[in-house]
Each structure stands twice: as C-alpha cells, then as structure tokens.
Motif scaffolding. Structure first.
Motif, PDB file in Angstrom:
ATOM      1  N   SER A   8       0.857  -1.191   0.000  1.00 32.81           N
ATOM      2  CA  SER A   8       0.000   0.000   0.000  1.00 32.81           C
ATOM      3  C   SER A   8       0.882   1.226   0.000  1.00 32.81           C
ATOM      4  O   SER A   8       2.030   1.190   0.461  1.00 32.81           O
ATOM      5  CB  SER A   8      -0.945   0.022   1.208  1.00 32.81           C
ATOM      6  N   ALA A   9       0.350   2.323  -0.529  1.00 31.36           N
ATOM      7  CA  ALA A   9       1.046   3.611  -0.567  1.00 31.36           C
ATOM      8  C   ALA A   9       0.024   4.696  -0.271  1.00 31.36           C
ATOM      9  O   ALA A   9      -0.915   4.896  -1.050  1.00 31.36           O
ATOM     10  CB  ALA A   9       1.708   3.838  -1.926  1.00 31.36           C
ATOM     11  N   THR A  10       0.207   5.374   0.852  1.00 30.05           N
ATOM     12  CA  THR A  10      -0.767   6.359   1.305  1.00 30.05           C
ATOM     13  C   THR A  10      -0.099   7.716   1.462  1.00 30.05           C
ATOM     14  O   THR A  10       0.913   7.818   2.166  1.00 30.05           O
ATOM     15  CB  THR A  10      -1.381   5.939   2.654  1.00 30.05           C
ATOM     16  N   PRO A  11      -0.611   8.768   0.842  1.00 29.67           N
ATOM     17  CA  PRO A  11      -0.019  10.102   1.028  1.00 29.67           C
ATOM     18  C   PRO A  11      -0.093  10.533   2.491  1.00 29.67           C
ATOM     19  O   PRO A  11      -1.116  10.348   3.155  1.00 29.67           O
ATOM     20  CB  PRO A  11      -0.884  11.002   0.147  1.00 29.67           C
ATOM     21  N   VAL A  12       1.006  11.061   2.978  1.00 27.14           N
ATOM     22  CA  VAL A  12       1.071  11.597   4.337  1.00 27.14           C
ATOM     23  C   VAL A  12       1.141  13.104   4.297  1.00 27.14           C
ATOM     24  O   VAL A  12       0.474  13.805   5.054  1.00 27.14           O
ATOM     25  CB  VAL A  12       2.286  11.022   5.094  1.00 27.14           C
ATOM     26  N   ALA A  13       1.966  13.647   3.405  1.00 32.54           N
ATOM     27  CA  ALA A  13       2.139  15.095   3.318  1.00 32.54           C
ATOM     28  C   ALA A  13       2.715  15.442   1.967  1.00 32.54           C
ATOM     29  O   ALA A  13       3.319  14.618   1.294  1.00 32.54           O
ATOM     30  CB  ALA A  13       3.062  15.587   4.429  1.00 32.54           C
ATOM     31  N   ALA A  14       2.510  16.685   1.570  1.00 34.75           N
ATOM     32  CA  ALA A  14       3.083  17.191   0.330  1.00 34.75           C
ATOM     33  C   ALA A  14       3.301  18.683   0.500  1.00 34.75           C
ATOM     34  O   ALA A  14       2.545  19.361   1.180  1.00 34.75           O
ATOM     35  CB  ALA A  14       2.170  16.930  -0.861  1.00 34.75           C
ATOM     36  N   ARG A  54       7.825  22.527  -4.050  1.00 37.35           N
ATOM     37  CA  ARG A  54       9.279  22.555  -4.009  1.00 37.35           C
ATOM     38  C   ARG A  54       9.871  21.297  -3.383  1.00 37.35           C
ATOM     39  O   ARG A  54      11.066  21.065  -3.474  1.00 37.35           O
ATOM     40  CB  ARG A  54       9.751  23.789  -3.241  1.00 37.35           C
ATOM     41  N   ASP A  55       9.083  20.486  -2.708  1.00 32.06           N
ATOM     42  CA  ASP A  55       9.571  19.271  -2.078  1.00 32.06           C
ATOM     43  C   ASP A  55       8.823  18.074  -2.616  1.00 32.06           C
ATOM     44  O   ASP A  55       7.722  18.188  -3.161  1.00 32.06           O
ATOM     45  CB  ASP A  55       9.393  19.333  -0.556  1.00 32.06           C
ATOM     46  N   ASP A  56       9.436  16.896  -2.448  1.00 31.46           N
ATOM     47  CA  ASP A  56       8.791  15.667  -2.886  1.00 31.46           C
ATOM     48  C   ASP A  56       7.637  15.314  -1.949  1.00 31.46           C
ATOM     49  O   ASP A  56       7.691  15.598  -0.755  1.00 31.46           O
ATOM     50  CB  ASP A  56       9.805  14.524  -2.890  1.00 31.46           C
ATOM     51  N   PRO A  57       6.592  14.666  -2.487  1.00 30.60           N
ATOM     52  CA  PRO A  57       5.504  14.215  -1.618  1.00 30.60           C
ATOM     53  C   PRO A  57       6.000  13.138  -0.665  1.00 30.60           C
ATOM     54  O   PRO A  57       6.924  12.380  -0.972  1.00 30.60           O
ATOM     55  CB  PRO A  57       4.477  13.658  -2.609  1.00 30.60           C
ATOM     56  N   VAL A  58       5.385  13.064   0.498  1.00 21.63           N
ATOM     57  CA  VAL A  58       5.755  12.087   1.519  1.00 21.63           C
ATOM     58  C   VAL A  58       4.657  11.031   1.588  1.00 21.63           C
ATOM     59  O   VAL A  58       3.472  11.359   1.719  1.00 21.63           O
ATOM     60  CB  VAL A  58       5.943  12.759   2.890  1.00 21.63           C
ATOM     61  N   LEU A  59       5.041   9.766   1.498  1.00 20.03           N
ATOM     62  CA  LEU A  59       4.086   8.666   1.505  1.00 20.03           C
ATOM     63  C   LEU A  59       4.392   7.687   2.638  1.00 20.03           C
ATOM     64  O   LEU A  59       5.557   7.547   3.054  1.00 20.03           O
ATOM     65  CB  LEU A  59       4.115   7.906   0.179  1.00 20.03           C
ATOM     66  N   ARG A  60       3.340   7.038   3.102  1.00 24.98           N
ATOM     67  CA  ARG A  60       3.508   5.898   3.999  1.00 24.98           C
ATOM     68  C   ARG A  60       3.448   4.657   3.146  1.00 24.98           C
ATOM     69  O   ARG A  60       2.441   4.380   2.497  1.00 24.98           O
ATOM     70  CB  ARG A  60       2.419   5.875   5.072  1.00 24.98           C
ATOM     71  N   LEU A  61       4.545   3.905   3.113  1.00 22.36           N
ATOM     72  CA  LEU A  61       4.649   2.719   2.283  1.00 22.36           C
ATOM     73  C   LEU A  61       4.634   1.466   3.152  1.00 22.36           C
ATOM     74  O   LEU A  61       5.445   1.342   4.078  1.00 22.36           O
ATOM     75  CB  LEU A  61       5.943   2.739   1.462  1.00 22.36           C
ATOM     76  N   ASP A  62       3.717   0.569   2.868  1.00 25.28           N
ATOM     77  CA  ASP A  62       3.734  -0.770   3.457  1.00 25.28           C
ATOM     78  C   ASP A  62       4.349  -1.696   2.420  1.00 25.28           C
ATOM     79  O   ASP A  62       3.844  -1.805   1.286  1.00 25.28           O
ATOM     80  CB  ASP A  62       2.326  -1.230   3.825  1.00 25.28           C
ATOM     81  N   LEU A  63       5.438  -2.369   2.807  1.00 26.39           N
ATOM     82  CA  LEU A  63       6.210  -3.182   1.874  1.00 26.39           C
ATOM     83  C   LEU A  63       6.419  -4.585   2.430  1.00 26.39           C
ATOM     84  O   LEU A  63       6.549  -4.768   3.653  1.00 26.39           O
ATOM     85  CB  LEU A  63       7.586  -2.548   1.610  1.00 26.39           C
ATOM     86  N   GLU A  64       6.484  -5.553   1.535  1.00 28.35           N
ATOM     87  CA  GLU A  64       6.919  -6.896   1.891  1.00 28.35           C
ATOM     88  C   GLU A  64       8.298  -7.118   1.290  1.00 28.35           C
ATOM     89  O   GLU A  64       8.476  -6.959   0.073  1.00 28.35           O
ATOM     90  CB  GLU A  64       5.956  -7.956   1.366  1.00 28.35           C
TER      91      GLU A  64
END
Length: 214
Positions: A137-143, A148-158
C-alpha cells in the motif's frame, strides 16, 4: 499527566516568525541551549530540507512524534554543522526537543548512535544488505503544496532477501521523488537496502536502482 502538562511551567523565549505554514524563525543560542536541556524529548522525520536564501542555515520540514501525543508537521529554520547535515536528509529520523508551551518551537539534533532508533538513509544504501520489496500500500502523508519538495508517503512493503529464510513486512514514512510516483503502485517492485529484519527502522528505498529496473 502528559509530558506537555508536566512541563507547562516554562516556555523558551525568543523571536518567532512562523505562521500559516511558513518556517519558524531560528531560535537565539540561549533559547536553543535551554530547550536542549528542558524541552520535551521527541523524534523528527525529515520530510524536506533546503538552504536558506542568502542566509546561513537550512529550512527543515519535519514530522514530529512525541510519546502519547499526535504527530504533527512543522517547518523550522536552524543552522547545523556539515557533519550533522549529512544525517539529516529526507527520510532520516533525528532527535528533537520541543517547547511544551509552543509545539512549533523546537531544536533538532543528531542523536548518539546508542540512543538513535534509526540509521541514516545514506548509510543504509551504501553499507546495508539488499532486498526486493513489493508494494502492499502507498498512502499520502504530506506534500509541499508550494511544489518545491517531494511528496511524503507511507509505504507498506513486503521484503524478500536471498539470505533471509522468509519475507517480512515493514512500514516506511518517506519522501518519494516525483519521478518515482508511478513506481509505488500496488504490487510494484522496489529495490531497498536494510541492516536488520525489523519493522522499517533500518530500511531505505533505493529510488535510483528501482527506477533503472522499472
């Protein structure tokens, strides 16, 4: 009683310039010293960093976490040494001390290795082991809506590594380069570095390698 109420009898004094998402102004030396000694301890995930225009120091965009409190984001101006700056790149987790009377007044610092729960992203990618990650899953946390900055995501990874007996899952809160947004779709594969099998404290995504293979 929370840390905020327990420490509410004092407040660091100093110039404040932040409002409506603008960076909070740098604290005077005396205020920083008092804050380092008496502020509430927390951690700060670096979401973005850039040099100040025409002035010494940098602007840090961080997500602050304090035990028992809801995390929040703030931009601050602070001078740090070149050595410390190396460990304060986007995705790194550093220490912070927060004014209990004003949560936007804080000082960042690189903790000693013994007290740090996170390893620097650059070090993970240069010295760590390698694994392949599948995006769960990939969920936006902040942008940064100023663009001027990259978006910040919460990534759930296996993760799967050739020298580990079974896969394991991690969760990262990390800036994602704009060029890599398409690489974090459900089921996508990413290249990562890691030191230990944990929940994500010693894991970093190698965006350059992931985009090359994509």
């Amino acid at each position: 009683m929370t840390a905020w109420s327990a420490n509410s009898g004092w407040r660091v004094r100093g110039r404040r310039t932040g409002a409506f998402g603008l960076p909070v102004g740098p604290l005077p030396e005396a205020a920083r010293t008092e804050l380092r000694h008496r502020g509430v301890r927390g951690t700060a995930t670096v979401l973005g960093v850039r040099p100040r225009r025409g002035e010494p120091g940098h602007v840090f965009w961080v997500r602050v976490a304090i035990e028992g409190e809801q995390s929040y984001e703030v931009r601050i101006r602070q001078w740090v040494s070149d050595t410390d700056l190396h460990w304060m790149s986007p995705g790194d987790v550093v220490g912070c001390r927060v004014d209990p009377g004003d949560r936007e007044r804080l000082v960042l610092f690189v903790p000693d290795p013994a007290e740090s729960g996170r390893v620097g992203q650059a070090r993970i990618l240069s010295d760590g082991r390698r694994a392949e990650a599948t995006v769960l899953s990939a969920t936006p946390v902040a942008a940064d809506y100023a663009g001027r900055d990259d978006p910040v995501l919460r990534l759930d990874l296996e993760l799967i590594a050739w020298d580990e007996p079974k896969p394991w899952c991690v969760r990262l809160v990390t800036p994602v380069p704009l060029a890599a947004i398409g690489a974090v779709d459900l089921g996508a594969r990413l290249q990562v570095g890691f030191f230990e099998v944990d929940r994500g404290a010693s894991v970093a995504v190698d965006w350059a390698a992931s985009l090359d293979e994509g």
